[in-house]
Design a protein around this motif. Structure first.
Motif, short mmCIF file in Angstrom:
data_model
loop_
_atom_site.label_atom_id
_atom_site.label_comp_id
_atom_site.label_asym_id
_atom_site.label_seq_id
_atom_site.Cartn_x
_atom_site.Cartn_y
_atom_site.Cartn_z
N GLN A 69 -58.31 -46.39 28.28
CA GLN A 69 -59.64 -46.38 27.68
C GLN A 69 -59.62 -45.77 26.28
O GLN A 69 -60.29 -46.26 25.37
N LEU A 70 -58.84 -44.72 26.09
CA LEU A 70 -58.75 -44.09 24.76
C LEU A 70 -58.11 -45.03 23.75
O LEU A 70 -58.57 -45.13 22.61
N LEU A 71 -57.05 -45.72 24.17
CA LEU A 71 -56.36 -46.62 23.25
C LEU A 71 -57.21 -47.86 22.93
O LEU A 71 -57.04 -48.47 21.88
N LYS A 72 -58.13 -48.22 23.82
CA LYS A 72 -59.03 -49.36 23.57
C LYS A 72 -60.09 -49.03 22.54
O LYS A 72 -60.63 -49.92 21.88
N LEU A 73 -60.42 -47.74 22.41
CA LEU A 73 -61.49 -47.33 21.50
C LEU A 73 -61.19 -47.75 20.06
O LEU A 73 -60.05 -47.67 19.61
N ASN A 74 -62.22 -48.16 19.38
CA ASN A 74 -62.10 -48.50 17.96
C ASN A 74 -62.64 -47.30 17.16
O ASN A 74 -63.73 -47.34 16.64
N ASP A 75 -61.84 -46.26 17.12
CA ASP A 75 -62.26 -45.01 16.49
C ASP A 75 -61.29 -44.69 15.36
O ASP A 75 -60.08 -44.77 15.53
N ARG A 76 -61.82 -44.30 14.21
CA ARG A 76 -60.96 -44.03 13.05
C ARG A 76 -60.10 -42.79 13.25
O ARG A 76 -59.13 -42.59 12.54
N ARG A 77 -60.43 -41.95 14.23
CA ARG A 77 -59.64 -40.74 14.48
C ARG A 77 -58.37 -41.03 15.27
O ARG A 77 -57.51 -40.18 15.38
N LEU A 129 -62.44 -33.20 20.58
CA LEU A 129 -61.45 -33.94 21.38
C LEU A 129 -61.96 -34.14 22.80
O LEU A 129 -61.85 -35.24 23.36
N GLN A 130 -62.54 -33.11 23.36
CA GLN A 130 -63.08 -33.20 24.72
C GLN A 130 -64.17 -34.25 24.80
O GLN A 130 -64.19 -35.08 25.71
N GLU A 131 -65.07 -34.28 23.82
CA GLU A 131 -66.16 -35.27 23.80
C GLU A 131 -65.61 -36.68 23.62
O GLU A 131 -66.11 -37.63 24.24
N LEU A 132 -64.58 -36.83 22.80
CA LEU A 132 -63.97 -38.14 22.58
C LEU A 132 -63.38 -38.68 23.88
O LEU A 132 -63.60 -39.83 24.24
N ILE A 133 -62.67 -37.84 24.59
CA ILE A 133 -62.03 -38.27 25.84
C ILE A 133 -63.09 -38.59 26.89
O ILE A 133 -63.01 -39.60 27.59
N LYS A 134 -64.12 -37.75 26.98
CA LYS A 134 -65.19 -38.00 27.96
C LYS A 134 -65.94 -39.29 27.65
O LYS A 134 -66.29 -40.05 28.53
N SER A 135 -66.19 -39.55 26.37
CA SER A 135 -66.95 -40.75 26.00
C SER A 135 -66.15 -42.02 26.25
O SER A 135 -66.72 -43.08 26.50
N ALA A 136 -64.83 -41.92 26.17
CA ALA A 136 -64.00 -43.10 26.39
C ALA A 136 -64.02 -43.54 27.85
O ALA A 136 -63.86 -44.72 28.16
N VAL A 137 -64.20 -42.60 28.75
CA VAL A 137 -64.11 -42.89 30.18
C VAL A 137 -65.44 -43.37 30.76
O VAL A 137 -65.45 -44.02 31.80
N VAL A 138 -66.55 -43.07 30.09
CA VAL A 138 -67.85 -43.50 30.60
C VAL A 138 -67.93 -45.02 30.52
O VAL A 138 -67.81 -45.59 29.43
#
Length: 137
Positions: free
Chosen positions: A55-63, A91-100
């Motif tokens: 899910q994290l790798l699928k994200l289209n995030d500039r970070r 970082l915690q918010e990024l990981i949590k948002s990817a999994v929702v």
């Protein structure tokens, strides 16, 4: 350690945190003290479950770089510790948002009465406009 959920914890050894000098205004403090924080987190090499990694790798995030490394720069606060906490929280918010998982949209059809109301209002509006034209003659 960074706690993501009850079962998922990221150990400090997987986080690469370095202090750098902040940008922008701040006078002498900004020139001599390294208060900004660069946080690097390698998704592939982490102990996260496979689902989280996908899910994290699928994200289209500039970070997230093409190599799969999350890079977060925190420089909002004047103290290094506050910036460190800010970076970890991001970082915690990024990981949590990817999994929702987002709910899939079910396409709906307008009801017959709503279609009729729409057509009636269009007809009414057209009649008002045509009545204006006749009054000009």
């Amino acid at each position: 350690m960074l706690q993501i959920s009850h079962k998922i914890i990221i150990p400090d050894s997987e986080l690469e945190i370095s202090a750098i000098r902040s940008q922008g205004a701040g006078g002498q403090n900004v020139n001599k003290v390294s208060t900004a924080i660069h946080l690097r987190f390698d998704i592939e090499a982490s102990s996260l479950p496979a689902f989280y990694k996908e899910q994290l790798l699928k994200l289209n995030d500039r970070r997230i770089t093409q190599e799969g490394v999350v890079v977060i720069k925190a420089q909002e606060h004047r103290s290094q510790e506050q910036n460190r906490e800010e970076a970890l929280q991001r970082l915690q918010e990024l990981i949590k948002s990817a999994v929702v998982l987002k709910k899939k949209r079910k396409p709906t059809k307008p009801t017959r009465s709503s279609q009729n109301k729409r057509l009636d209002s269009k007809t009414k509006r057209g009649q008002i406009k045509s009545a204006r034209r006749q009054a000009i003659d």
